[in-house]
Design an enzyme around this catalytic site. Structure first.
Site, PDB file in Angstrom:
ATOM      1  CE  LYS A   1      45.311 -11.547  11.282  1.00  0.00           C
ATOM      2  NZ  LYS A   1      46.763 -11.416  11.556  1.00  0.00           N
TER       3      LYS A   1
ATOM      4  CG  ASP B   1      50.931 -14.897  10.108  1.00  0.00           C
ATOM      5  OD1 ASP B   1      49.969 -14.611   9.372  1.00  0.00           O
ATOM      6  OD2 ASP B   1      51.126 -14.371  11.218  1.00  0.00           O
TER       7      ASP B   1
ATOM      8  CD  GLN C   1      48.402  -8.977  13.804  1.00  0.00           C
ATOM      9  OE1 GLN C   1      47.874 -10.066  13.636  1.00  0.00           O
ATOM     10  NE2 GLN C   1      48.542  -8.110  12.821  1.00  0.00           N
TER      11      GLN C   1
HETATM   12  N1  GUN Z   1      50.990  -7.618  10.611  1.00  0.00           N
HETATM   13  C1  GUN Z   1      50.584  -7.146   9.418  1.00  0.00           C
HETATM   14  N2  GUN Z   1      50.128  -8.156   8.658  1.00  0.00           N
HETATM   15  C2  GUN Z   1      50.251  -9.270   9.381  1.00  0.00           C
HETATM   16  C3  GUN Z   1      49.936 -10.639   9.137  1.00  0.00           C
HETATM   17  O1  GUN Z   1      49.462 -11.059   8.073  1.00  0.00           O
HETATM   18  N3  GUN Z   1      50.191 -11.490  10.164  1.00  0.00           N
HETATM   19  C4  GUN Z   1      50.729 -11.078  11.330  1.00  0.00           C
HETATM   20  N4  GUN Z   1      50.971 -11.994  12.250  1.00  0.00           N
HETATM   21  N5  GUN Z   1      51.040  -9.843  11.583  1.00  0.00           N
HETATM   22  C5  GUN Z   1      50.796  -8.937  10.614  1.00  0.00           C
END
Ligand code: GUN
Length: 293
Positions: free
Chosen positions: A54, A121, A98
């Site tokens: 990211k 998100d 995350q």
């Molecule tokens: N863990 C697995 N997928 C995601 C996501 O799209 N965003 C976040 N923040 N954590 C995750």
């Protein structure tokens, strides 16, 4: 059947190039860069990789980004205070934490502390509620990326029967919601299957579209799939592979080698859904930026 690969890597690159151009235009006009902050707690290896990807995607798109890497011993209150500070920071447009978090931290409490305006998100209850009501909001990045992949490949969805495997808040549940929405790419008749479903194959065999998001390598086998089906594989499972230098390789939830010949379209792993998730996160961050102006 001659199947077509749904190339998420290429679609993601195209979307990210469009975003980069838009950012360049913003800068030319004297604007500031969109800005994303990611919080990573602990040292889950998969999470570290996702956050690094990211961060790189943000830099490529011309965004400002920061990763706050916190120890696994961080207390819930410390984390909540960091989130409150970011909420109040006018230089930051989007915030993601995350997941998963260490067990001593309440994920629901953490997500609810992010202000909805920065919830790129789409995990906050306000975002999830708006999504369910069909109102404008940030959509969770993986289901959003899958909708984009269907759309950009002009895959027919109207009236199709769709089976979503998995009911997580991050993928399965929002995915089922979006596919059943009015309009394109929606209008599907959706069935959600999960760990308590009896005879999952009974449902998948009838499906025009299958979205597999359960985290079990090779779960979807050829005898579970109808001829001509569209298969979206969300799984990112690490399995041992002594022929690789690293000793492992990534595989999806679908037995690709055997299933692909029966499909009309199928996503590869890696290079399918994963890159689309990142493109969607950047789209959401740009949206958060624009909402503030
Ligand atoms: N863990 C697995 N997928 C995601 C996501 O799209 N965003 C976040 N923040 N954590 C995750």
């Amino acid at each position: 059947m001659e199947y077509k690969l749904l190339d998420g890597k290429a679609e993601s690159a195209a979307i990210r190039a469009e975003i980069r151009q838009e950012v360049e235009q913003i800068l030319k006009n004297g604007g500031r860069r969109p800005s994303l902050t990611a919080i990573l707690v602990g040292d889950n290896p998969a999470s570290k990789t996702y956050v690094a990807n990211k961060e790189k995607a943000c830099a490529d798109a011309g965004f400002t980004s920061e990763v706050k890497r916190l120890s696994a011993e961080t207390t819930e209150e410390e984390l909540l205070q960091i989130i409150r500070n970011i909420n109040a920071d006018s230089g930051i447009d989007g915030l993601i934490v995350q997941l998963p978090l260490p067990k001593h931290i309440d994920e629901n409490k953490v997500i609810a502390t992010i202000v909805p305006e920065k919830d790129v998100d789409g995990f906050h209850p306000v975002s999830a509620g708006k999504m369910m009501l069909g109102q404008d909001t940030f959509l969770p990045a993986t289901p959003m990326g899958i909708m984009t992949l269907l759309e950009r490949n002009r895959i027919e969805t109207k009236g199709k029967s769709c089976v979503v495997l998995g009911r997580s808040n991050i993928v399965g549940r929002p995915m089922a919601n979006l596919l059943s929405r009015k309009g394109y790419p929606g209008d599907c008749t959706v069935t959600m299957c999960h760990s308590r479903t009896k005879d999952i194959a009974k449902y998948t065999r009838e499906a025009d579209i299958i979205v597999a998001a359960i985290g079990i390598p090779f779960f979807v086998k050829e005898d579970m799939v109808k001829e001509g089906a569209v298969i979206i594989d969300v799984g990112i499972n690490s399995i041992e592979d002594p022929t690789r230098k690293s000793g492992y390789r990534l595989v999806g939830d679908v037995d690709f080698e055997r299933v692909a010949p029966k499909c009309s379209y199928i996503t590869p792993v890696p290079g399918g859904v994963g890159p689309m998730t990142i493109a969607s996160l950047l789209q959401n961050t740009l949206k958060a930026y624009k909402n503030r102006k």
